[in-house]
Design a protein around this motif. Sequence first.
Motif, PDB file in Angstrom:
ATOM      1  N   GLN A   1      29.942  70.951   0.669  1.00  0.00           N
ATOM      2  CA  GLN A   1      30.609  69.961   0.789  1.00  0.00           C
ATOM      3  C   GLN A   1      29.704  68.659   0.765  1.00  0.00           C
ATOM      4  O   GLN A   1      28.748  68.607   1.276  1.00  0.00           O
ATOM      5  N   GLY A   2      30.275  67.351   0.057  1.00  0.00           N
ATOM      6  CA  GLY A   2      29.455  66.250   0.011  1.00  0.00           C
ATOM      7  C   GLY A   2      29.449  65.502  -1.140  1.00  0.00           C
ATOM      8  O   GLY A   2      30.236  65.766  -2.137  1.00  0.00           O
ATOM      9  N   VAL A   3      28.534  64.421  -1.167  1.00  0.00           N
ATOM     10  CA  VAL A   3      28.459  63.658  -2.227  1.00  0.00           C
ATOM     11  C   VAL A   3      27.008  63.461  -2.490  1.00  0.00           C
ATOM     12  O   VAL A   3      26.160  63.218  -1.690  1.00  0.00           O
ATOM     13  N   VAL A   4      26.794  63.745  -3.692  1.00  0.00           N
ATOM     14  CA  VAL A   4      25.407  63.501  -4.390  1.00  0.00           C
ATOM     15  C   VAL A   4      25.197  62.371  -5.229  1.00  0.00           C
ATOM     16  O   VAL A   4      26.105  62.428  -6.309  1.00  0.00           O
ATOM     17  N   ARG A   5      24.324  61.602  -5.124  1.00  0.00           N
ATOM     18  CA  ARG A   5      23.852  60.541  -5.917  1.00  0.00           C
ATOM     19  C   ARG A   5      22.968  60.895  -7.015  1.00  0.00           C
ATOM     20  O   ARG A   5      21.826  61.575  -6.584  1.00  0.00           O
ATOM     21  N   LEU A   6      23.162  60.932  -8.300  1.00  0.00           N
ATOM     22  CA  LEU A   6      22.379  61.755  -9.194  1.00  0.00           C
ATOM     23  C   LEU A   6      21.390  60.828  -9.605  1.00  0.00           C
ATOM     24  O   LEU A   6      21.218  59.894  -9.531  1.00  0.00           O
ATOM     25  N   PRO A   7      19.994  61.801 -10.052  1.00  0.00           N
ATOM     26  CA  PRO A   7      18.870  60.993 -10.341  1.00  0.00           C
ATOM     27  C   PRO A   7      19.107  60.696 -11.997  1.00  0.00           C
ATOM     28  O   PRO A   7      20.153  61.074 -12.487  1.00  0.00           O
ATOM     29  N   GLY A   8      18.575  59.861 -12.442  1.00  0.00           N
ATOM     30  CA  GLY A   8      19.076  59.313 -13.887  1.00  0.00           C
ATOM     31  C   GLY A   8      18.565  60.408 -14.941  1.00  0.00           C
ATOM     32  O   GLY A   8      17.927  61.350 -14.613  1.00  0.00           O
ATOM     33  N   SER A   9      19.459  60.131 -16.114  1.00  0.00           N
ATOM     34  CA  SER A   9      19.238  61.014 -17.109  1.00  0.00           C
ATOM     35  C   SER A   9      17.918  60.994 -17.898  1.00  0.00           C
ATOM     36  O   SER A   9      17.373  60.097 -18.377  1.00  0.00           O
ATOM     37  N   LYS A  10      17.503  62.424 -17.909  1.00  0.00           N
ATOM     38  CA  LYS A  10      16.261  62.418 -18.730  1.00  0.00           C
ATOM     39  C   LYS A  10      16.492  62.340 -20.137  1.00  0.00           C
ATOM     40  O   LYS A  10      15.536  61.667 -20.723  1.00  0.00           O
ATOM     41  N   SER A  11      17.506  62.774 -20.779  1.00  0.00           N
ATOM     42  CA  SER A  11      17.751  62.224 -22.010  1.00  0.00           C
ATOM     43  C   SER A  11      17.710  60.735 -22.552  1.00  0.00           C
ATOM     44  O   SER A  11      17.125  60.184 -23.523  1.00  0.00           O
ATOM     45  N   ILE A  12      18.336  60.140 -21.555  1.00  0.00           N
ATOM     46  CA  ILE A  12      18.698  58.963 -21.850  1.00  0.00           C
ATOM     47  C   ILE A  12      17.330  57.987 -21.457  1.00  0.00           C
ATOM     48  O   ILE A  12      16.937  57.051 -22.283  1.00  0.00           O
ATOM     49  N   SER A  13      16.608  58.288 -20.269  1.00  0.00           N
ATOM     50  CA  SER A  13      15.454  57.672 -20.115  1.00  0.00           C
ATOM     51  C   SER A  13      14.373  57.630 -21.063  1.00  0.00           C
ATOM     52  O   SER A  13      13.758  56.790 -21.571  1.00  0.00           O
TER      53      SER A  13
ATOM     54  N   ALA B   1      28.911  73.125  -9.754  1.00  0.00           N
ATOM     55  CA  ALA B   1      29.106  74.700  -9.677  1.00  0.00           C
ATOM     56  C   ALA B   1      29.230  74.826  -8.305  1.00  0.00           C
ATOM     57  O   ALA B   1      30.021  75.884  -7.672  1.00  0.00           O
ATOM     58  N   ALA B   2      28.242  74.406  -7.208  1.00  0.00           N
ATOM     59  CA  ALA B   2      28.046  74.760  -5.977  1.00  0.00           C
ATOM     60  C   ALA B   2      29.699  74.440  -5.336  1.00  0.00           C
ATOM     61  O   ALA B   2      30.193  75.487  -4.641  1.00  0.00           O
ATOM     62  N   GLY B   3      30.158  73.314  -5.688  1.00  0.00           N
ATOM     63  CA  GLY B   3      31.667  73.035  -5.009  1.00  0.00           C
ATOM     64  C   GLY B   3      32.633  74.029  -5.467  1.00  0.00           C
ATOM     65  O   GLY B   3      33.479  74.436  -4.871  1.00  0.00           O
ATOM     66  N   ALA B   4      32.451  74.486  -6.791  1.00  0.00           N
ATOM     67  CA  ALA B   4      33.371  75.671  -7.545  1.00  0.00           C
ATOM     68  C   ALA B   4      33.279  77.070  -6.998  1.00  0.00           C
ATOM     69  O   ALA B   4      34.209  77.593  -6.736  1.00  0.00           O
ATOM     70  N   ILE B   5      31.916  77.180  -6.459  1.00  0.00           N
ATOM     71  CA  ILE B   5      31.684  78.600  -5.875  1.00  0.00           C
ATOM     72  C   ILE B   5      32.194  78.587  -4.482  1.00  0.00           C
ATOM     73  O   ILE B   5      32.737  79.379  -4.096  1.00  0.00           O
ATOM     74  N   ALA B   6      31.436  77.666  -3.722  1.00  0.00           N
ATOM     75  CA  ALA B   6      31.596  77.666  -2.312  1.00  0.00           C
ATOM     76  C   ALA B   6      32.481  76.533  -1.609  1.00  0.00           C
ATOM     77  O   ALA B   6      31.843  75.786  -0.575  1.00  0.00           O
ATOM     78  N   GLY B   7      33.672  76.394  -2.139  1.00  0.00           N
ATOM     79  CA  GLY B   7      34.933  75.502  -1.326  1.00  0.00           C
ATOM     80  C   GLY B   7      34.753  73.991  -2.016  1.00  0.00           C
ATOM     81  O   GLY B   7      35.452  73.634  -2.736  1.00  0.00           O
ATOM     82  N   GLY B   8      33.609  73.317  -1.502  1.00  0.00           N
ATOM     83  CA  GLY B   8      33.731  71.891  -1.775  1.00  0.00           C
ATOM     84  C   GLY B   8      34.681  71.380  -0.960  1.00  0.00           C
ATOM     85  O   GLY B   8      35.178  71.748   0.140  1.00  0.00           O
ATOM     86  N   PRO B   9      35.005  69.917  -1.312  1.00  0.00           N
ATOM     87  CA  PRO B   9      34.698  69.299  -2.538  1.00  0.00           C
ATOM     88  C   PRO B   9      33.183  68.778  -2.580  1.00  0.00           C
ATOM     89  O   PRO B   9      32.784  68.510  -1.362  1.00  0.00           O
ATOM     90  N   VAL B  10      32.742  69.068  -3.892  1.00  0.00           N
ATOM     91  CA  VAL B  10      31.266  68.146  -3.877  1.00  0.00           C
ATOM     92  C   VAL B  10      31.659  67.068  -5.071  1.00  0.00           C
ATOM     93  O   VAL B  10      32.216  67.523  -5.977  1.00  0.00           O
ATOM     94  N   ARG B  11      31.091  65.898  -4.800  1.00  0.00           N
ATOM     95  CA  ARG B  11      31.471  64.694  -5.553  1.00  0.00           C
ATOM     96  C   ARG B  11      29.770  64.333  -6.125  1.00  0.00           C
ATOM     97  O   ARG B  11      29.160  64.450  -5.380  1.00  0.00           O
ATOM     98  N   VAL B  12      29.568  64.390  -7.449  1.00  0.00           N
ATOM     99  CA  VAL B  12      28.474  63.614  -7.726  1.00  0.00           C
ATOM    100  C   VAL B  12      28.714  62.283  -8.214  1.00  0.00           C
ATOM    101  O   VAL B  12      29.723  62.015  -9.111  1.00  0.00           O
ATOM    102  N   GLU B  13      27.729  61.400  -8.128  1.00  0.00           N
ATOM    103  CA  GLU B  13      27.972  60.153  -8.420  1.00  0.00           C
ATOM    104  C   GLU B  13      27.090  59.537  -9.568  1.00  0.00           C
ATOM    105  O   GLU B  13      25.863  60.026  -9.527  1.00  0.00           O
TER     106      GLU B  13
ATOM    107  N   VAL C   1      20.450  53.163 -16.831  1.00  0.00           N
ATOM    108  CA  VAL C   1      20.198  54.601 -17.174  1.00  0.00           C
ATOM    109  C   VAL C   1      21.443  55.344 -16.288  1.00  0.00           C
ATOM    110  O   VAL C   1      21.574  55.424 -15.077  1.00  0.00           O
ATOM    111  N   GLU C   2      22.259  56.067 -17.027  1.00  0.00           N
ATOM    112  CA  GLU C   2      23.306  56.794 -16.163  1.00  0.00           C
ATOM    113  C   GLU C   2      22.768  57.979 -15.525  1.00  0.00           C
ATOM    114  O   GLU C   2      21.742  58.523 -15.618  1.00  0.00           O
ATOM    115  N   GLY C   3      23.540  58.489 -14.602  1.00  0.00           N
ATOM    116  CA  GLY C   3      23.024  59.607 -13.729  1.00  0.00           C
ATOM    117  C   GLY C   3      22.796  60.949 -14.617  1.00  0.00           C
ATOM    118  O   GLY C   3      23.519  60.912 -15.553  1.00  0.00           O
ATOM    119  N   ASP C   4      22.173  61.899 -14.302  1.00  0.00           N
ATOM    120  CA  ASP C   4      21.861  62.945 -15.328  1.00  0.00           C
ATOM    121  C   ASP C   4      22.920  63.996 -15.251  1.00  0.00           C
ATOM    122  O   ASP C   4      23.385  64.755 -14.165  1.00  0.00           O
TER     123      ASP C   4
END
Length: 437
Positions: free
Chosen positions: A15-27, A257-269, A245-248
């Motif tokens: 469970q939790g919130v994750v701030r994503l690193p920048g997109s490799k493709s966009i960077s 997938a972690a939230g989907a498998i093991a409960g969640g909610p997991v939010r990516v920002e 640059v957007e998050g990746d």
Amino acid sequence: MTHEYLDLQTVPHVQGVVRLPGSKSISNRILLLAALSQGQVAIVDLLASDDTAVMLAALRSLGVQWTEEKTATGTIHHVTGVAGVLPNKSADLFMGNAGTAIRPLTAALAVIGGDYTLHGVPRMHERPIGDLVDALNAAGTNVVYTGNPGFPPLHIKQGKITTERLSVRGDVSSQFLTALLMVAPLMAKEHAITIDVVGELISKPYIEITLNLIRRFGVKVEQNGWASFTIQPGQVYQSPGTIHVEGDASSASYFLAAGAIAGGPVRVEGVGKDSIQGDVRFAAALEQMGVQITMGDNWIEARANGPLKAIDADFNHIPDAAMTIAIAALYADGTSTLRNIASWRVKETDRIAAMATELRKVGATVEEGPDYIKVTPPAALTPATIDTYDDHRMAMCFSLASLDGALRKGAAVRINDPKCVNKTFPDYFTAFAKIAQ
Ligand SMILES: O=C(O)C1=C[C@@H](OP(=O)(O)O)[C@@H](O)[C@H](O)C1
Ligand SMILES: C=C(OP(=O)(O)O)C(=O)O
């Protein structure tokens, strides 16, 4: 190959919130476009990882000036564009294993001309570049293989574009077309340039990222479906001033997938409805597996909604995030089939073979074909030592095998060479540990 490893114990709930690193493709696209453009570009939230480090180092070796400013909210890279004229006419460039760096840079240097060598890690010298080199040399550039024909290392000499039409194969990697599109304005000085795509184009959403960013740097591309692209003469990349640059979205897949498998909610920002990355469609694949997904402009959240349903689908449009589906399949209610993923075989490792080998270690029954993988989950996952093949995605994917799902529990896994995540996500295991508490 190091002998380091990371032991992951089983995780009953995430469970939790994750701030994503920048997109490799966009960077890496923005870095090259900024370097080629006229004016100063301020890039906000550039990804900091091996793949962007090799691009930044290459630009510096070519005489492109850039600085990094740390602010209270993140980093800003200031790049001074050279308007298509590189200060250094010769350089030896190390490209690591970054496809998004070597392919576009090869095209740029071949078209600009000079005396340049490009090379990478041993696996880079097994990753195809022949379709791109063929397209460029047929148009008049002078790119020579110094190792095996069709693969890096390369020696780029002075050439001259002599044609108005180029053809490129699109069925091995979309990065070849991306590379040609990015340098097309440099070729279209006196006349229009048309690029024809030969064969089925794979990984199409990555071409959409390319076109979107080219547009933001002030250049218009005329598109005839996926068959051809025309650039009118006299267009020069213009600095957009500041660009974010957007998050990746591929990195987001592990947490969703972690939230989907093991409960969640997991939010990516950092990515959401407004994203220009095709890999946000990973969320739709999870929905097909029965997962509850909610989305805002700049975030996505996944929550388990009972056991995962097996999936049988074409994943050509999201080849990177599809690896995460192969792991989610360990927790599904039947056999899952991932189709049309032949490009997996020519990426950081042969990903179909690597995925099959490591999934079997945790107990799955796996069938692999030239362009598909079929995963039947075991009754219970078995603890295993996972080899990662210097592939960041293998390491990130298999961390998920430690999660307890609704239908079956996870297994303790030892991840060999965990630092391979540095390619795109140096802090991955710290972020994973946070949602696993
Ligand atoms: O253009 C890009 O940024 C990418 C294109 C995809 O490669 P292919 O086009 O080779 O499938 C993808 O796998 C890679 O990680 C990034
Ligand atoms: C295929 C990948 O990388 P590259 O940009 O080197 O092609 C990837 O990140 O999964």
